[in-house]
Design a protein around this motif. Sequence first.
Motif, PDB file in Angstrom:
ATOM      1  N   ASP A   1      -0.013  31.988  12.408  1.00 44.71           N
ATOM      2  CA  ASP A   1      -1.119  32.464  11.575  1.00 44.71           C
ATOM      3  C   ASP A   1      -2.296  32.970  12.400  1.00 44.71           C
ATOM      4  O   ASP A   1      -3.361  33.241  11.868  1.00 44.71           O
ATOM      5  CB  ASP A   1      -1.581  31.371  10.608  1.00 44.71           C
ATOM      6  N   HIS A   2      -2.116  33.099  13.718  1.00 37.04           N
ATOM      7  CA  HIS A   2      -3.143  33.676  14.579  1.00 37.04           C
ATOM      8  C   HIS A   2      -2.497  34.100  15.886  1.00 37.04           C
ATOM      9  O   HIS A   2      -1.349  33.737  16.173  1.00 37.04           O
ATOM     10  CB  HIS A   2      -4.273  32.673  14.850  1.00 37.04           C
ATOM     11  N   VAL A   3      -3.219  34.893  16.657  1.00 34.82           N
ATOM     12  CA  VAL A   3      -2.710  35.286  17.970  1.00 34.82           C
ATOM     13  C   VAL A   3      -2.695  34.052  18.852  1.00 34.82           C
ATOM     14  O   VAL A   3      -3.730  33.403  19.027  1.00 34.82           O
ATOM     15  CB  VAL A   3      -3.592  36.383  18.598  1.00 34.82           C
ATOM     16  N   PRO A   4      -1.547  33.674  19.393  1.00 33.58           N
ATOM     17  CA  PRO A   4      -1.473  32.406  20.121  1.00 33.58           C
ATOM     18  C   PRO A   4      -2.193  32.439  21.463  1.00 33.58           C
ATOM     19  O   PRO A   4      -2.176  33.447  22.171  1.00 33.58           O
ATOM     20  CB  PRO A   4       0.033  32.208  20.324  1.00 33.58           C
ATOM     21  N   ALA A   5      -2.839  31.332  21.775  1.00 31.41           N
ATOM     22  CA  ALA A   5      -3.364  31.141  23.116  1.00 31.41           C
ATOM     23  C   ALA A   5      -2.204  30.841  24.052  1.00 31.41           C
ATOM     24  O   ALA A   5      -1.080  30.565  23.607  1.00 31.41           O
ATOM     25  CB  ALA A   5      -4.362  29.990  23.120  1.00 31.41           C
ATOM     26  N   GLU A   6      -2.463  30.854  25.348  1.00 36.78           N
ATOM     27  CA  GLU A   6      -1.389  30.678  26.318  1.00 36.78           C
ATOM     28  C   GLU A   6      -0.639  29.368  26.114  1.00 36.78           C
ATOM     29  O   GLU A   6       0.575  29.304  26.294  1.00 36.78           O
ATOM     30  CB  GLU A   6      -1.956  30.744  27.735  1.00 36.78           C
ATOM     31  N   ASN A   7      -1.360  28.331  25.723  1.00 39.12           N
ATOM     32  CA  ASN A   7      -0.714  27.027  25.553  1.00 39.12           C
ATOM     33  C   ASN A   7      -0.069  26.854  24.183  1.00 39.12           C
ATOM     34  O   ASN A   7       0.394  25.774  23.844  1.00 39.12           O
ATOM     35  CB  ASN A   7      -1.713  25.897  25.790  1.00 39.12           C
ATOM     36  N   GLU A   8      -0.032  27.930  23.371  1.00 38.82           N
ATOM     37  CA  GLU A   8       0.539  27.850  22.025  1.00 38.82           C
ATOM     38  C   GLU A   8       1.839  28.642  21.885  1.00 38.82           C
ATOM     39  O   GLU A   8       2.354  28.780  20.790  1.00 38.82           O
ATOM     40  CB  GLU A   8      -0.463  28.376  20.992  1.00 38.82           C
ATOM     41  N   TYR A   9       2.355  29.145  22.977  1.00 41.19           N
ATOM     42  CA  TYR A   9       3.585  29.935  22.857  1.00 41.19           C
ATOM     43  C   TYR A   9       4.766  29.082  22.445  1.00 41.19           C
ATOM     44  O   TYR A   9       5.651  29.535  21.735  1.00 41.19           O
ATOM     45  CB  TYR A   9       3.869  30.675  24.169  1.00 41.19           C
ATOM     46  N   ASN A  10       4.820  27.865  22.906  1.00 37.25           N
ATOM     47  CA  ASN A  10       5.885  26.955  22.509  1.00 37.25           C
ATOM     48  C   ASN A  10       5.338  25.935  21.531  1.00 37.25           C
ATOM     49  O   ASN A  10       4.651  24.988  21.913  1.00 37.25           O
ATOM     50  CB  ASN A  10       6.469  26.236  23.735  1.00 37.25           C
ATOM     51  N   ILE A  11       5.609  26.154  20.265  1.00 34.08           N
ATOM     52  CA  ILE A  11       5.185  25.223  19.229  1.00 34.08           C
ATOM     53  C   ILE A  11       6.379  24.934  18.325  1.00 34.08           C
ATOM     54  O   ILE A  11       7.305  25.742  18.229  1.00 34.08           O
ATOM     55  CB  ILE A  11       3.994  25.767  18.397  1.00 34.08           C
ATOM     56  N   PRO A  12       6.392  23.785  17.669  1.00 36.21           N
ATOM     57  CA  PRO A  12       7.544  23.430  16.835  1.00 36.21           C
ATOM     58  C   PRO A  12       7.577  24.223  15.536  1.00 36.21           C
ATOM     59  O   PRO A  12       6.604  24.877  15.155  1.00 36.21           O
ATOM     60  CB  PRO A  12       7.325  21.940  16.569  1.00 36.21           C
ATOM     61  N   LYS A  13       8.706  24.125  14.855  1.00 34.70           N
ATOM     62  CA  LYS A  13       8.840  24.737  13.535  1.00 34.70           C
ATOM     63  C   LYS A  13       7.898  24.054  12.552  1.00 34.70           C
ATOM     64  O   LYS A  13       7.520  22.891  12.727  1.00 34.70           O
ATOM     65  CB  LYS A  13      10.272  24.584  13.026  1.00 34.70           C
ATOM     66  N   SER A  14       7.558  24.795  11.517  1.00 32.45           N
ATOM     67  CA  SER A  14       6.813  24.223  10.396  1.00 32.45           C
ATOM     68  C   SER A  14       7.766  24.020   9.228  1.00 32.45           C
ATOM     69  O   SER A  14       8.840  24.633   9.164  1.00 32.45           O
ATOM     70  CB  SER A  14       5.673  25.159   9.976  1.00 32.45           C
ATOM     71  N   SER A  15       7.383  23.186   8.308  1.00 33.03           N
ATOM     72  CA  SER A  15       8.198  22.993   7.121  1.00 33.03           C
ATOM     73  C   SER A  15       8.194  24.264   6.280  1.00 33.03           C
ATOM     74  O   SER A  15       7.255  25.071   6.356  1.00 33.03           O
ATOM     75  CB  SER A  15       7.665  21.832   6.285  1.00 33.03           C
ATOM     76  N   GLU A  16       9.236  24.440   5.487  1.00 36.51           N
ATOM     77  CA  GLU A  16       9.259  25.595   4.598  1.00 36.51           C
ATOM     78  C   GLU A  16       8.073  25.562   3.646  1.00 36.51           C
ATOM     79  O   GLU A  16       7.521  26.610   3.295  1.00 36.51           O
ATOM     80  CB  GLU A  16      10.576  25.637   3.816  1.00 36.51           C
ATOM     81  N   GLU A  17       7.655  24.377   3.238  1.00 42.19           N
ATOM     82  CA  GLU A  17       6.524  24.272   2.321  1.00 42.19           C
ATOM     83  C   GLU A  17       5.248  24.816   2.959  1.00 42.19           C
ATOM     84  O   GLU A  17       4.468  25.528   2.314  1.00 42.19           O
ATOM     85  CB  GLU A  17       6.323  22.806   1.908  1.00 42.19           C
ATOM     86  N   ASP A  18       5.018  24.504   4.231  1.00 42.61           N
ATOM     87  CA  ASP A  18       3.833  25.012   4.926  1.00 42.61           C
ATOM     88  C   ASP A  18       3.895  26.527   5.088  1.00 42.61           C
ATOM     89  O   ASP A  18       2.875  27.221   4.955  1.00 42.61           O
ATOM     90  CB  ASP A  18       3.690  24.346   6.295  1.00 42.61           C
ATOM     91  N   ILE A  19       5.079  27.035   5.370  1.00 42.83           N
ATOM     92  CA  ILE A  19       5.207  28.487   5.532  1.00 42.83           C
ATOM     93  C   ILE A  19       5.025  29.185   4.194  1.00 42.83           C
ATOM     94  O   ILE A  19       4.345  30.216   4.096  1.00 42.83           O
ATOM     95  CB  ILE A  19       6.558  28.834   6.170  1.00 42.83           C
ATOM     96  N   TYR A  20       5.615  28.624   3.146  1.00 44.70           N
ATOM     97  CA  TYR A  20       5.398  29.189   1.818  1.00 44.70           C
ATOM     98  C   TYR A  20       3.921  29.193   1.452  1.00 44.70           C
ATOM     99  O   TYR A  20       3.421  30.133   0.815  1.00 44.70           O
ATOM    100  CB  TYR A  20       6.190  28.415   0.766  1.00 44.70           C
ATOM    101  N   ARG A  21       3.212  28.149   1.850  1.00 46.74           N
ATOM    102  CA  ARG A  21       1.781  28.080   1.542  1.00 46.74           C
ATOM    103  C   ARG A  21       1.041  29.254   2.183  1.00 46.74           C
ATOM    104  O   ARG A  21       0.173  29.880   1.563  1.00 46.74           O
ATOM    105  CB  ARG A  21       1.215  26.747   2.043  1.00 46.74           C
ATOM    106  N   LEU A  22       1.384  29.569   3.441  1.00 46.25           N
ATOM    107  CA  LEU A  22       0.773  30.717   4.107  1.00 46.25           C
ATOM    108  C   LEU A  22       1.194  32.019   3.436  1.00 46.25           C
ATOM    109  O   LEU A  22       0.351  32.907   3.195  1.00 46.25           O
ATOM    110  CB  LEU A  22       1.179  30.747   5.586  1.00 46.25           C
ATOM    111  N   VAL A  23       2.466  32.161   3.135  1.00 46.79           N
ATOM    112  CA  VAL A  23       2.972  33.380   2.510  1.00 46.79           C
ATOM    113  C   VAL A  23       2.267  33.637   1.185  1.00 46.79           C
ATOM    114  O   VAL A  23       1.806  34.761   0.911  1.00 46.79           O
ATOM    115  CB  VAL A  23       4.500  33.270   2.301  1.00 46.79           C
ATOM    116  N   ILE A  24       2.156  32.626   0.368  1.00 46.42           N
ATOM    117  CA  ILE A  24       1.516  32.781  -0.945  1.00 46.42           C
ATOM    118  C   ILE A  24       0.036  33.105  -0.787  1.00 46.42           C
ATOM    119  O   ILE A  24      -0.491  33.991  -1.471  1.00 46.42           O
ATOM    120  CB  ILE A  24       1.738  31.513  -1.785  1.00 46.42           C
ATOM    121  N   SER A  25      -0.637  32.413   0.127  1.00 46.81           N
ATOM    122  CA  SER A  25      -2.062  32.677   0.362  1.00 46.81           C
ATOM    123  C   SER A  25      -2.278  34.112   0.835  1.00 46.81           C
ATOM    124  O   SER A  25      -3.200  34.805   0.372  1.00 46.81           O
ATOM    125  CB  SER A  25      -2.610  31.690   1.398  1.00 46.81           C
ATOM    126  N   ASP A  26      -1.436  34.576   1.765  1.00 49.52           N
ATOM    127  CA  ASP A  26      -1.579  35.942   2.265  1.00 49.52           C
ATOM    128  C   ASP A  26      -1.347  36.967   1.161  1.00 49.52           C
ATOM    129  O   ASP A  26      -2.064  37.976   1.063  1.00 49.52           O
ATOM    130  CB  ASP A  26      -0.580  36.184   3.405  1.00 49.52           C
TER     131      ASP A  26
END
Length: 507
Positions: A159-184
């Motif tokens: 949901d943002h341009v990643p900083a250098e230390n954010e390139y490797n991050i875990p998956k999010s739940s489908e519910e969290d991704i749906y929340r972003l999709v719906i908000s967008d």
Amino acid sequence: MKQIKTYIMALAGTCILGSCSDFLDVTPQGELTTDLYFSQEERINEAVSRVYSSINWRFFRLGTMYFTTHEFPSDDVRMNTADANFLTAYNFQYDPNNVYVERLWERWYQYINDCNQVLELTKDYDDETAALYNAQARFFRAYWHFDLMNVFGEVVLRDHVPAENEYNIPKSSEEDIYRLVISDLEYAIEHLPTRQEWGEENLGRVTKGTAKGILAKVYLYRQDYENAYKYANEVVNVDHEYSLDPDYRNLFSIQGKYSSESMMPGHYIYQNIEGRLRNPYVEFQGIPGSGLGSAYFVPSDEFVSAYEEGDPRKEATIFEKGETIEGYTGEITWLEEKDEAGNVVSEFNYANKKVIWPATQWPDNDFFKQELNLPFLRFADILLVYAESANELGKTTEAEDALEKVRFRARGNQTYAEAGVLPEKRGLGKDALREIIWNERRIELAFEGNRWFDLVRYEKVVPNYTTNLMHRKGRTNFDYAKHSKFPIPTYYITSSEGVLTQNPARQ
């Protein structure tokens, strides 16, 4: 907060903001104009152009990624290739090292990053122009996240341009991704103009209706029929932003790209640029054995037999052995598979006619260069979303009426009494009508990237629906838990040093 003091000029027929050679590879016919052209504004303008470039099908191998994950597992296609990356998808032998799936993961996240770059560049502005930029970026960010979920299930949320230390991050739940999709998408609905407000010179931009249509599909996929109905109903009955093209075949022509039905057109235009000499939407289709397209996949015999008797869409969609192409003087040969004795054991008789048009329209007389476009979203799709959600909610008459609109156009804008084909479907009950709507989606939206994702969601509505269907067709190795989603590419799991984990069904 600052304002972006320029305004968006009309861009005749290009639907882009400013110049970006990777978008349509044509000279822009308009630009952000002011007496003082600020470099920041130029950067924002070009960043939005890059966002739109994701649907221009200019990337040479995009078709390999798209068809592998959106079409090949479905029951609509027959394969004609020895490419293992293609065949593992079709045969439900999903390989986490499939190079085409790996490329899709990489490129879709590049597209999402392009969206986040726009939002980063506009974060210090608070005027209407900035909101318009953001609405387009957030629409596409939602679209690509939604598509990634349909392919993989749980994925990484960006949901943002990643900083250098954010390139490797875990998956999010489908519910969290749906929340972003719906908000967008809700933001896009609030801030995007309608097709009419954009004007004829800006056809091809995403609109308020486009965002509502995708949001209706998001809710349908979640079996949230109330909200699917809400947004589909607004597109169909309230806004009147889009309408059915009176000519089904025209939708897929070069001239039909900006049809009144096309809610999210592709933007491929042929340019003689090294490495981009073929339209990747067209390249992997065509007539097997003829040299007209690679024809790595064609309509399955079972799909062709699924048409109701006399359905005019069959002639508009299926190119049959023995047909000719207007303006083409070469011989059209069809591939046959023979045994060692020379006996024909299998033959190909069908091709997707949506990518077969008169030779007079082929740039450089080359089938591969046809300026055809995948319709990423169209009004008929949303009519059927409306019909399906209305049916699930017990709004039977509304569902039947919406279905009839699609069938009325399919008959050539005639009633059943006038055409004598495709009888109206009324008074059949919820379960029977659901099945009819699902089949209508299959026929109406053939080879447009919907059937596989529909089959995945149908199993959630009717338990074992897709499993039984695949087994009846002899594809008995299909396991819904394993094969409804593709495995996350091994390369990205390994390179994340254990932060990114594989889908549970593939572990």
